[in-house]
Each structure stands twice: as structure tokens, then as C-alpha cells.
Motif scaffolding. Structure first.
Motif, short mmCIF file in Angstrom:
data_model
loop_
_atom_site.label_atom_id
_atom_site.label_comp_id
_atom_site.label_asym_id
_atom_site.label_seq_id
_atom_site.Cartn_x
_atom_site.Cartn_y
_atom_site.Cartn_z
N LEU A 169 71.54 43.66 102.95
CA LEU A 169 72.53 43.12 103.88
C LEU A 169 73.94 43.51 103.47
CD1 LEU A 169 71.10 39.53 104.47
CD2 LEU A 169 70.83 41.54 105.90
N ARG A 170 74.21 43.45 102.16
CA ARG A 170 75.55 43.84 101.70
C ARG A 170 75.79 45.34 101.93
NH1 ARG A 170 74.09 40.44 97.62
NH2 ARG A 170 73.80 42.12 96.11
N ALA A 171 74.73 46.13 101.79
CA ALA A 171 74.87 47.57 102.06
C ALA A 171 75.19 47.80 103.54
CB ALA A 171 73.59 48.31 101.67
N HIS A 172 74.63 46.96 104.41
CA HIS A 172 74.87 47.12 105.85
C HIS A 172 76.24 46.59 106.25
CE1 HIS A 172 73.81 47.22 110.15
NE2 HIS A 172 74.47 46.07 110.24
N PHE A 173 76.61 45.41 105.76
CA PHE A 173 77.85 44.76 106.21
C PHE A 173 79.05 45.06 105.31
CE2 PHE A 173 74.64 41.99 108.18
CZ PHE A 173 75.10 41.97 109.49
N GLY A 174 78.81 45.49 104.08
CA GLY A 174 79.91 45.76 103.17
C GLY A 174 80.68 44.49 102.86
N ASP A 175 82.02 44.59 102.89
CA ASP A 175 82.86 43.46 102.53
C ASP A 175 82.94 42.38 103.62
OD1 ASP A 175 83.38 44.61 100.13
OD2 ASP A 175 85.33 45.44 100.69
N ARG A 176 82.22 42.57 104.71
CA ARG A 176 82.23 41.55 105.77
C ARG A 176 81.30 40.38 105.44
NH1 ARG A 176 80.50 43.41 111.22
NH2 ARG A 176 79.11 44.86 110.14
N LEU A 177 80.46 40.52 104.39
CA LEU A 177 79.43 39.51 104.12
C LEU A 177 79.57 38.94 102.71
CD1 LEU A 177 76.68 38.13 104.94
CD2 LEU A 177 75.58 40.04 103.75
N ARG A 178 79.38 37.62 102.61
CA ARG A 178 79.20 36.97 101.31
C ARG A 178 77.80 36.34 101.30
NH1 ARG A 178 83.09 31.54 101.44
NH2 ARG A 178 82.28 30.67 103.41
N TYR A 179 77.07 36.58 100.23
CA TYR A 179 75.69 36.11 100.08
C TYR A 179 75.70 35.00 99.02
CZ TYR A 179 70.82 36.15 98.45
OH TYR A 179 69.56 35.79 98.06
N VAL A 180 75.18 33.83 99.38
CA VAL A 180 75.27 32.63 98.53
C VAL A 180 73.86 32.13 98.23
CG1 VAL A 180 76.20 30.29 98.35
CG2 VAL A 180 77.45 32.04 99.66
N THR A 181 73.61 31.77 96.97
CA THR A 181 72.31 31.20 96.60
C THR A 181 72.47 29.75 96.18
OG1 THR A 181 72.46 31.83 94.27
CG2 THR A 181 71.50 33.44 95.77
N ARG A 182 71.47 28.95 96.56
CA ARG A 182 71.39 27.56 96.10
C ARG A 182 69.95 27.27 95.69
NH1 ARG A 182 75.13 24.23 100.55
NH2 ARG A 182 77.14 25.02 99.77
N HIS A 183 69.78 26.25 94.87
CA HIS A 183 68.48 25.95 94.27
C HIS A 183 67.68 24.95 95.09
CE1 HIS A 183 69.74 28.01 90.63
NE2 HIS A 183 70.83 27.26 90.59
N LEU A 184 66.37 25.21 95.21
CA LEU A 184 65.42 24.22 95.72
C LEU A 184 64.09 24.39 94.96
CD1 LEU A 184 64.72 21.94 97.63
CD2 LEU A 184 64.06 23.62 99.34
N PRO A 185 64.05 23.99 93.68
CA PRO A 185 62.79 24.09 92.94
C PRO A 185 61.75 23.14 93.52
CG PRO A 185 64.44 22.89 91.66
CD PRO A 185 65.14 23.42 92.88
N LEU A 186 60.62 23.68 93.93
CA LEU A 186 59.58 22.87 94.60
C LEU A 186 58.66 22.22 93.58
CD1 LEU A 186 58.67 25.33 97.48
CD2 LEU A 186 60.27 23.42 97.54
N PRO A 187 58.21 21.00 93.85
CA PRO A 187 57.33 20.30 92.91
C PRO A 187 56.02 21.04 92.60
CG PRO A 187 58.19 18.78 94.55
CD PRO A 187 58.57 20.14 95.00
N VAL A 188 55.58 21.89 93.54
CA VAL A 188 54.32 22.61 93.32
C VAL A 188 54.45 23.71 92.28
CG1 VAL A 188 53.38 22.13 95.59
CG2 VAL A 188 54.81 24.14 95.26
N HIS A 189 55.68 24.03 91.88
CA HIS A 189 55.91 25.08 90.89
C HIS A 189 56.41 24.45 89.59
CE1 HIS A 189 56.53 27.89 94.53
NE2 HIS A 189 55.29 27.95 94.11
#
Length: 631
Positions: A497-517
Motif C-alpha cells: 500500500l505504501r508503495a502504491h500511495f507513497g507519502d499519501r498514506l500512513r499505516y497504523v498497527t494496534r494490538h488485539l491478542p486473541l485468547p485462543v493464541h
């Protein structure tokens, strides 16, 4: 690892572990979407079959209707065999398949479905029990003695297919969360109703046949314990169990339910899925019969027996078995004073009031009391007004009610009165549900029964992990789990996605650790500890590359591998502030309607559908921000 094409869709064979969503219907697990679609479609066929039965039974050709279901059909093997009329073959044979599928669904829900979290079952359990006790009490208040009293079981059941079908017509446009709540409730309903049929409405018992049935149940348990994955042994044992139950005097429906409960349901193991993929690649390279058989075998093994049997039986059961049952049982000849006799009978009104009033009051009161006493909470998006409306629709007893009526009464007159009550109750319960939904929407403001779709906490570059310019006009947020194989498979999407959009995109990660793991939470802490030393993205990549090895000693090794201060890393792993960071991400996921991983938000709106690079690019390009940049 990048993902293209359709790999990222939620209907991946293994998504039941990581992408289990109880949210918006399009983001629900495929098995749930298929279940809802099949049950809703079945309701239309059920209505048609019932109308045909009523018209036929009240036509000049009504005797042919009666004669058809009294036609004898025998299956002989040597000197032995089974001989019953068509009506009994349907009620004692085909309906066993119906209850077998219910048993399969119940086992799956408790093993890998909504009821794995037992706390979610508390309110549906209480509401379901109240939704059976109150109708039975109302019925018995009107029919406390005599032959009529035997019909109390007719008011405890709910027809799931009819309920979902009617709700699709009169309920909110988006009602996924309510559907799941009601499906969970009907699990309890089905277990009790089938137990009542098998125990209360059974004939004289044969101890020898019961012993054979018990041995069959033990064999099913053994097949489960030793891990038999082929369907044929289970099917063979269930057939023997059915015959033994027929001969025992216990109604065969309980054999269907119990056998379904004993067929194992498991999430696809990653090793089996990978083996299936390897065999498929081998077949693509060498399309030979032997390689094809090995590939088919491995593909079959990757899916549990329970789910394979459901896949094979659910459609035919809903679209053939249940409509045929309705055709054979809903035909009440209302001529010659039968309708007037029914309307004047306490039996009919006991059934109508038990189903229409008792179900609504019982389910609402059970839900309300459970919430007020703090025993649990309703699913996100479901209000008490919804439980009243859903309870009203649960008064459509139909299938189970008609079956119990045929077992409870020998008198044709009483059967006709009771069947008129069930048919009238279905109409009145549908109207009551429609009115309750309108009240819920207009007075209580409960317009839908779906999960939130808006990101609850805006992106904060000071605490969120952002790849790309922090002030980029386009935003993609991913909730992820480092032990989820599907998150690993889409971990390269951000790069594409960053290769496609370049500086137009910010990619953000957040955590959701699932109980099954079991290692997911520790992995989330590890990547946050690495972030303290400016190595978040390096640890992020390493964890996905090695997600089968996430023990503490592995994480320490990765810390050394990316040149972290290992002692500081170890101290940070136990830091309460890092733990709170992960907890806040989980809370924001809950408030945003996230129930599985990976889940993406395009801007502040939850993305529904495939999450491969091409689909996400299209979703981002469709945002107002993207259009304004292009303009």
C-alpha cells in the motif's frame, strides 16, 4: 509476505480461529453467514409448504392428503427390517437428520464458536430457560388437568428457521448481533426441547435396544478421543443408533441430538492446512490420480468431521426435510366446525398465549434480570428492546411444536385444536415482533443490532505506531495478533500500500491478542518493549517471520538478533505501562466493534470484506480524502 487476489478474505478455511467475527454480517465467519442465509431461505419454503398443506387438507382432494401420509413404506433385509407409514418415516426418520444437524451446531458452538466464552452464554441461558418456563406455566394455568395437559411441551420450542426468516422481513436492516444472541438462545431451547421429546413423549422402553443405543454413544466418544477424522465411521454408528432408539421406545429425535453433540468440532490446525496446501501444489505440478487422491484426502482432513457433515446436511435439511415435515404436519382440515371448535378450546388458547405472550415475557424478563443482577451483559449493539422483539418472534414454535403435538395427543380432535394454535401463534408472534421492533426503534432509539463500525480512538502519533508521514491524508489502521497466521499472511500488505500511495498514506498497527493464541499477549508486550528502544518495526517483522516460536526464550533471542539491550528489554517486558498500552488497544478494539484479526479501518471506518492489497487500495481510493487529493 504480501497477499494478492483473494487470500485475505474472511472465508479462508482456517479463519475460524483468527478471523472469527461476531460483527457486521459481511464480516461474520462464513459458516455463520451461510447458516443465517440457509435458515432464512428455508423459512420461505416452510411457509409455502404449510400453505400447500392447509389448502390441500381443506380441498375436495383432502382424502388424498390423509391417504398419502398413511402409505406404508418398508425396508427389508432378510427377515428383518423397518416398516412405517410415510408420516412416521418423516417424523421419526427425516426429523432425526434435522436434530442431528442441531446437535452438530451445538457442539461446534461450545467447541469453537460463540459459547467457548462461557460468560457469553449466561444471559442467553437464563433468557432461554425463562422463555420455556413462562410459556409452560401459562399453558398449564389454562390446561392443568385432563388429556390437554400433555401438550405443555408444544409451547417450549422455537423454530429457528422461521424466526430468522421473519426477522429478515420485520427486524432492523442490520441485526447480526441480535441474530447471534437469538441463535445462542435457541441452542439452549433446542437441547431442552429435544430432551423433553426423548424423555417425556416416549413409549414403553426396551432395555435391550437402549443398551445397544448406549454402546453406540460410547463408540462415538471413542471415535472422537482417538481422533478419527473420516465421516463414514460416524455416519455408520449414527444409523445403528437411530435404529436402536426406534426399537427402544425413546423418540428418535434424542438420538439425532446426542449423536450430533458427540461429533468433534475443531479449528483447522495450521499443520493440516499447510499440508493440504503442499499436496495441492504437488497436484498442480503433477496432475495424476494418485496425487489427486492425496490432495483431496489432505484437504478433507483439514476440516473437522463436524463442519463437513454440517456442510453436507444443513442445506438439504433446511430446504427439504423441514418443508416436507411441514407439508406432512400442517394440514389441518378446518371444515365441519373444526376451526370453531379450536377457537373455543382452552387447549388452543393455552398454546397461543404460551407461545406469543410467554416467550416474549420470559425471554425479556430473563435478559432484564440477568443484566440488572450483573450476571452478564448483552452483546454489543443489542438492547433490551431487541430482546423483547426477539422474544416475541421466538413464539414461532412451528416445527418442534407440531412434532410434540403429534406425540402428545392420540385424539385427532385435540391434535387439530393444538395445530390451529401453533399456526395462529406463528402469525401473531410475527406481528408482535414487528410491533416490538418499531417500538424499539422509535421510542428507545435502538435502530439496529450491529457492532460499531467507527474507530473509537483516533490515531495518535504520540502513542500509535505509524509507518509513513504522520500527517498523511490517508490512514489505514490494522488490529493484529502476532500468533494469527492470517495476520502473518497479510503482513506485507502495508508495504504494498505504501508503495502504491507513497507519502499519501500512513499505516497504523494496534494490538488485539486473541485468547485462543497462548503466546499472542507476550508477543505484543515484546514488540512494545522493542519500541522503547526504537525497534518496533524490526521486532514486528521478526515476530511474523517466526510466529511458531514465541516462547520467552525465543523473544529474548530475537531481541539480541535486532541489537536491543537485552537486559532493558527483559525489564520492559514486565513494565505495567507497556501492559496498559496493550490493554488500551484491546479496549479500543472492543469499542470499535472488532472481534477478530486481522481487522482494518480505512480512515475511521471499519473495512468490511476482503483485505488483500488490491481490495484495500480500492477502499482507500474511494475515500473523500483520496478524491480530494486527486482533485
Amino acid at each position: 509476505m504480501s497477499t494478492t487476489g483473494d487470500e485475505g478474505q474472511h472465508d479462508d478455511p482456517g479463519q475460524s480461529t483468527c478471523a472469527r467475527s461476531v460483527a457486521y454480517e459481511a464480516q461474520s465467519p462464513r459458516s455463520l453467514r451461510d447458516f443465517i442465509r440457509t435458515e432464512s431461505g428455508s423459512a420461505g419454503m416452510l411457509v409455502v409448504a404449510s400453505l400447500v398443506a392447509l389448502v390441500w387438507a381443506n380441498s375436495p382432494w383432502s382424502q388424498s392428503y390423509v391417504d398419502l401420509w398413511h402409505t406404508d413404506l418398508s425396508i427389508r433385509l432378510g427377515t428383518g427390517g423397518l416398516s412405517m407409514d410415510l408420516h412416521h418415516w418423516i417424523n421419526d426418520g427425516l426429523m432425526v437428520v434435522f436434530f442431528f444437524v442441531i446437535g452438530l451446531e451445538v457442539r461446534k458452538e461450545f467447541a469453537i464458536g460463540e459459547l467457548t466464552d462461557r460468560s457469553r452464554a449466561v444471559i442467553p441461558l437464563v433468557a432461554g430457560l425463562a422463555g420455556m418456563l413462562v410459556p409452560a406455566a401459562i399453558f398449564l394455568a389454562l390446561n392443568s388437568s385432563g388429556e390437554e395437559a400433555a401438550g405443555w411441551g408444544a409451547v417450549i420450542g422455537t423454530d429457528t428457521a422461521f424466526l430468522l426468516g421473519v426477522m429478515a422481513l420485520v427486524g432492523p436492516a442490520v441485526s447480526t448481533q441480535l441474530r447471534i444472541f437469538l441463535l445462542t438462545l435457541t441452542v439452549i431451547d433446542d437441547i431442552v426441547a429435544v430432551s423433553v421429546i426423548g424423555i417425556v413423549y416416549s413409549d414403553d422402553l426396551s432395555l435391550g435396544a437402549l443398551a445397544v443405543a448406549a454402546v453406540c454413544l460410547v463408540v462415538l466418544v471413542v471415535l472422537d478421543r482417538v481422533g478419527v477424522w473420516q465421516a463414514a465411521p460416524y455416519v455408520l454408528v449414527v444409523l445403528v443408533l437411530w435404529v436402536a432408539t426406534l426399537e427402544s421406545g425413546v423418540h428418535a429425535s434424542i438420538a439425532g441430538m446426542l449423536s450430533g453433540l458427540l461429533v468433534p468440532a475443531l479449528d483447522p490446525r495450521r499443520s493440516d492446512v499447510e499440508e493440504a496446501a503442499r499436496r495441492f501444489r504437488a497436484f498442480r505440478q503433477s496432475p495424476m490420480p494418485g496425487v489427486q487422491r492425496a490432495a483431496r484426502r489432505s484437504l478433507t482432513r483439514a476440516i473437522s468431521v463436524n463442519e463437513r457433515l454440517q456442510e453436507a446436511l444443513h442445506g438439504p435439511t433446511s430446504h427439504v426435510v423441514v418443508p416436507v415435515f411441514a407439508l406432512a404436519n400442517a394440514g389441518v382440515d378446518l371444515r365441519d366446525g373444526v376451526l370453531g371448535d379450536a377457537l373455543a378450546s382452552r387447549l388452543m388458547w393455552g398454546i397461543v398465549l404460551g407461545l406469543v405472550v410467554g416467550k416474549a415475557v420470559g425471554i425479556f424478563a430473563g435478559s432484564f434480570a440477568s443484566v440488572r443482577l450483573g450476571w452478564g451483559r448483552l452483546p454489543q449493539g443489542v438492547g433490551l428492546g431487541h430482546t423483547l422483539a426477539g422474544g416475541a418472534l421466538s413464539g414461532i414454535g412451528f416445527t418442534v411444536s407440531l412434532l410434540i403435538i403429534s406425540l402428545a395427543f392420540d385424539s385427532t380432535r385435540l391434535q387439530d385444536q393444538a395445530r390451529v394454535g401453533v399456526l395462529l401463534a406463528a402469525v401473531l408472534a410475527s406481528l408482535a415482533g414487528w410491533a416490538a421492533f418499531r417500538f424499539s426503534a422509535r421510542v428507545l432509539g435502538q435502530d439496529d443490532a450491529a457492532l460499531p463500525r467507527i474507530l473509537s480512538r483516533p490515531v495518535d502519533p504520540a502513542r500509535d505506531h505509524v509507518a509513513g508521514p504522520v500527517d498523511a491524508p490517508l490512514t489505514l489502521v490494522e488490529y493484529l495478533d502476532y500468533e494469527c497466521p492470517f495476520c502473518a499472511r497479510v503482513s506485507g500488505v502495508g508495504d504494498e500500500l505504501r508503495a502504491h500511495f507513497g507519502d499519501r498514506l500512513r499505516y497504523v498497527t494496534r494490538h488485539l491478542p486473541l485468547p485462543v493464541h497462548p503466546h499472542a499477549e507476550l508477543a505484543a508486550l515484546a514488540v512494545e518493549a522493542a519500541a522503547r528502544q526504537g525497534r518496533f518495526w524490526e521486532m514486528h517483522s521478526v515476530l511474523f517471520e517466526n510466529q511458531d516460536e514465541l516462547e520467552l526464550e525465543d523473544l529474548v533471542g530475537y531481541a539480541a538478533e535486532i541489537d536491543l539491550d537485552v537486559e532493558q528489554f527483559m525489564r520492559d517486558l514486565d513494565d505495567d505501562e507497556i501492559a496498559r498500552h496493550v490493554e488500551h488497544d484491546v479496549a479500543s478494539a472492543e469499542a470499535s466493534g472488532v472481534r477478530g484479526t486481522p481487522t482494518f479501518f480505512v480512515g475511521d471506518t471499519r473495512h468490511v470484506g476482503p483485505y488483500d492489497a488490491r481490495s484495500l487500495i480500492a477502499a482507500l481510493e474511494a475515500t473523500p480524502e483520496a478524491r480530494s487529493v486527486r482533485g
